[in-house]
Design a protein around this motif. Sequence first.
Motif, mmCIF file in Angstrom:
data_model
loop_
_atom_site.group_PDB
_atom_site.id
_atom_site.type_symbol
_atom_site.label_atom_id
_atom_site.label_comp_id
_atom_site.label_asym_id
_atom_site.label_seq_id
_atom_site.Cartn_x
_atom_site.Cartn_y
_atom_site.Cartn_z
ATOM 1 N N ALA A 102 0.877 -1.041 -0.113
ATOM 2 C CA ALA A 102 -0.099 -0.011 -0.110
ATOM 3 C C ALA A 102 0.963 1.399 0.046
ATOM 4 C CB ALA A 102 -0.929 -0.090 1.277
ATOM 5 N N GLY A 103 1.970 1.226 0.741
ATOM 6 C CA GLY A 103 2.891 2.500 0.937
ATOM 7 C C GLY A 103 3.444 2.665 -0.638
ATOM 8 N N ALA A 104 3.856 1.594 -0.968
ATOM 9 C CA ALA A 104 4.603 1.831 -2.495
ATOM 10 C C ALA A 104 3.567 2.169 -3.592
ATOM 11 C CB ALA A 104 5.178 0.235 -2.933
ATOM 12 N N LEU A 105 2.168 1.708 -3.346
ATOM 13 C CA LEU A 105 1.432 2.247 -4.321
ATOM 14 C C LEU A 105 0.675 3.404 -4.092
ATOM 15 C CD1 LEU A 105 -0.365 -1.194 -5.098
ATOM 16 C CD2 LEU A 105 1.295 -0.079 -6.541
ATOM 17 N N GLY A 106 1.103 4.023 -2.810
ATOM 18 C CA GLY A 106 0.260 5.404 -2.518
ATOM 19 C C GLY A 106 -1.123 5.046 -2.429
ATOM 20 N N VAL A 107 -1.546 4.011 -1.903
ATOM 21 C CA VAL A 107 -2.892 3.846 -1.585
ATOM 22 C C VAL A 107 -3.106 3.330 -0.133
ATOM 23 C CG1 VAL A 107 -3.312 3.262 -3.841
ATOM 24 C CG2 VAL A 107 -2.932 1.359 -2.509
ATOM 25 N N SER A 108 -4.092 3.084 0.328
ATOM 26 C CA SER A 108 -4.584 2.593 1.603
ATOM 27 C C SER A 108 -4.484 1.135 1.683
ATOM 28 C CB SER A 108 -5.960 3.194 2.171
ATOM 29 O OG SER A 108 -6.893 2.362 1.238
ATOM 30 N N ARG A 109 -4.374 0.404 2.777
ATOM 31 C CA ARG A 109 -4.601 -0.842 2.935
ATOM 32 C C ARG A 109 -5.845 -1.387 2.426
ATOM 33 N NH1 ARG A 109 -3.580 -2.593 8.819
ATOM 34 N NH2 ARG A 109 -5.230 -1.324 9.141
ATOM 35 N N PHE A 110 -6.993 -0.520 2.845
ATOM 36 C CA PHE A 110 -8.330 -0.876 2.530
ATOM 37 C C PHE A 110 -8.256 -1.120 0.774
ATOM 38 C CE2 PHE A 110 -12.454 0.348 1.253
ATOM 39 C CZ PHE A 110 -13.339 -0.480 1.862
ATOM 40 N N THR A 111 -7.677 -0.039 0.082
ATOM 41 C CA THR A 111 -7.492 -0.231 -1.491
ATOM 42 C C THR A 111 -7.113 -1.482 -1.744
ATOM 43 O OG1 THR A 111 -7.644 2.203 -1.359
ATOM 44 C CG2 THR A 111 -6.663 0.829 -3.434
ATOM 45 N N VAL A 112 -5.948 -1.846 -1.275
ATOM 46 C CA VAL A 112 -5.323 -3.129 -1.573
ATOM 47 C C VAL A 112 -6.044 -4.297 -1.243
ATOM 48 C CG1 VAL A 112 -3.092 -4.611 -1.045
ATOM 49 C CG2 VAL A 112 -2.709 -2.173 -1.296
ATOM 50 N N TYR A 113 -6.636 -4.404 -0.075
ATOM 51 C CA TYR A 113 -7.742 -5.468 0.096
ATOM 52 C C TYR A 113 -8.871 -5.449 -0.855
ATOM 53 C CZ TYR A 113 -5.412 -6.741 4.564
ATOM 54 O OH TYR A 113 -4.506 -7.094 5.489
ATOM 55 N N ASN A 114 -9.326 -4.227 -1.354
ATOM 56 C CA ASN A 114 -10.262 -4.256 -2.420
ATOM 57 C C ASN A 114 -9.636 -4.904 -3.870
ATOM 58 O OD1 ASN A 114 -12.518 -3.178 -0.976
ATOM 59 N ND2 ASN A 114 -11.986 -0.969 -1.484
ATOM 60 N N TYR A 115 -8.661 -4.383 -4.127
ATOM 61 C CA TYR A 115 -8.031 -4.997 -5.343
ATOM 62 C C TYR A 115 -7.988 -6.558 -5.337
ATOM 63 C CZ TYR A 115 -6.326 -0.399 -6.624
ATOM 64 O OH TYR A 115 -6.089 1.219 -6.929
ATOM 65 N N LEU A 116 -7.549 -7.027 -4.226
ATOM 66 C CA LEU A 116 -7.292 -8.427 -3.811
ATOM 67 C C LEU A 116 -8.597 -9.082 -3.943
ATOM 68 C CD1 LEU A 116 -4.736 -8.633 -1.132
ATOM 69 C CD2 LEU A 116 -4.435 -9.435 -3.503
ATOM 70 N N ASN A 117 -9.715 -8.469 -3.322
ATOM 71 C CA ASN A 117 -11.050 -9.159 -3.110
ATOM 72 C C ASN A 117 -11.675 -9.137 -4.697
ATOM 73 O OD1 ASN A 117 -10.784 -9.681 -0.335
ATOM 74 N ND2 ASN A 117 -11.720 -7.635 -0.082
ATOM 75 N N ARG A 118 -11.434 -8.202 -5.429
ATOM 76 C CA ARG A 118 -11.971 -7.759 -6.684
ATOM 77 C C ARG A 118 -11.546 -8.975 -7.607
ATOM 78 N NH1 ARG A 118 -11.154 -2.179 -8.042
ATOM 79 N NH2 ARG A 118 -12.968 -2.055 -6.568
ATOM 80 N N GLU A 119 -10.255 -9.182 -7.578
ATOM 81 C CA GLU A 119 -9.556 -10.303 -8.294
ATOM 82 C C GLU A 119 -10.088 -11.762 -7.963
ATOM 83 O OE1 GLU A 119 -7.155 -12.353 -10.894
ATOM 84 O OE2 GLU A 119 -7.688 -10.086 -10.787
ATOM 85 N N ASN A 120 -10.105 -11.831 -6.612
ATOM 86 C CA ASN A 120 -10.699 -13.143 -6.082
ATOM 87 C C ASN A 120 -12.266 -13.626 -6.656
ATOM 88 O OD1 ASN A 120 -8.227 -13.955 -5.076
ATOM 89 N ND2 ASN A 120 -8.675 -12.863 -2.935
ATOM 90 N N ALA A 121 -12.734 -12.381 -6.364
ATOM 91 C CA ALA A 121 -14.348 -12.409 -7.011
ATOM 92 C C ALA A 121 -14.438 -12.849 -8.310
ATOM 93 C CB ALA A 121 -15.123 -11.164 -6.493
ATOM 94 N N ALA A 122 -13.525 -12.287 -9.013
ATOM 95 C CA ALA A 122 -13.549 -12.518 -10.593
ATOM 96 C C ALA A 122 -13.164 -13.952 -10.757
ATOM 97 C CB ALA A 122 -12.699 -11.621 -11.217
ATOM 98 N N LYS A 123 -12.192 -14.420 -9.861
ATOM 99 C CA LYS A 123 -11.763 -15.740 -10.259
ATOM 100 C C LYS A 123 -12.933 -17.018 -9.859
ATOM 101 C CE LYS A 123 -7.011 -15.174 -9.038
ATOM 102 N NZ LYS A 123 -5.986 -15.551 -8.041
ATOM 103 N N ASP A 124 -13.722 -16.556 -8.795
ATOM 104 C CA ASP A 124 -15.057 -17.333 -8.592
ATOM 105 C C ASP A 124 -15.889 -17.510 -9.547
ATOM 106 O OD1 ASP A 124 -13.687 -17.953 -6.127
ATOM 107 O OD2 ASP A 124 -14.699 -16.615 -4.798
ATOM 108 N N GLU A 125 -16.230 -16.311 -10.460
ATOM 109 C CA GLU A 125 -17.278 -16.333 -11.339
ATOM 110 C C GLU A 125 -17.123 -17.346 -12.368
ATOM 111 O OE1 GLU A 125 -17.683 -12.423 -12.641
ATOM 112 O OE2 GLU A 125 -18.296 -11.812 -10.452
#
Length: 125
Positions: A102-125
């Motif tokens: 998150a620090g390297a990307l300049g985003v919050s931890r929440f945003t990183v978790y959202n990116y991860l959750n979005r990717e995992n949700a796409a895999k489940d579809e």
Amino acid sequence: MTEPADHPLVTAVKPLVDAMGAELLGPSQAQPDDVVLAWEGEDVIAVRLPQLSDSLDHILAAMERRHGMPLADLDRRTKQSVVRTLEARGAFSVRHGVETVAGALGVSRFTVYNYLNRENAAKDE
């Protein structure tokens, strides 16, 4: 390193060692956790693997070089791609991995978790 840097084995493994953020040593300097590499039955070089947290910093620096700019300056879609790559490489199994990324990307931890959750949700579809 005290061993000959022009030995064919050293020449062959150096790009991999550099990419991993590892360190080359003479075989006499090897500690129990180091990997000693032999050539035709003779110990030539030892490789000291980096700590996982150091590996993450090394991976992030390599990604910045690949993109030609700080990761924080990337657009959202590219940051999401970076997170997918980092997840595939095990970055989030490292303690404080999400915070570091998150620090390297300049985003919050929440945003990183959202990116991860979005990717995992796409895999489940």
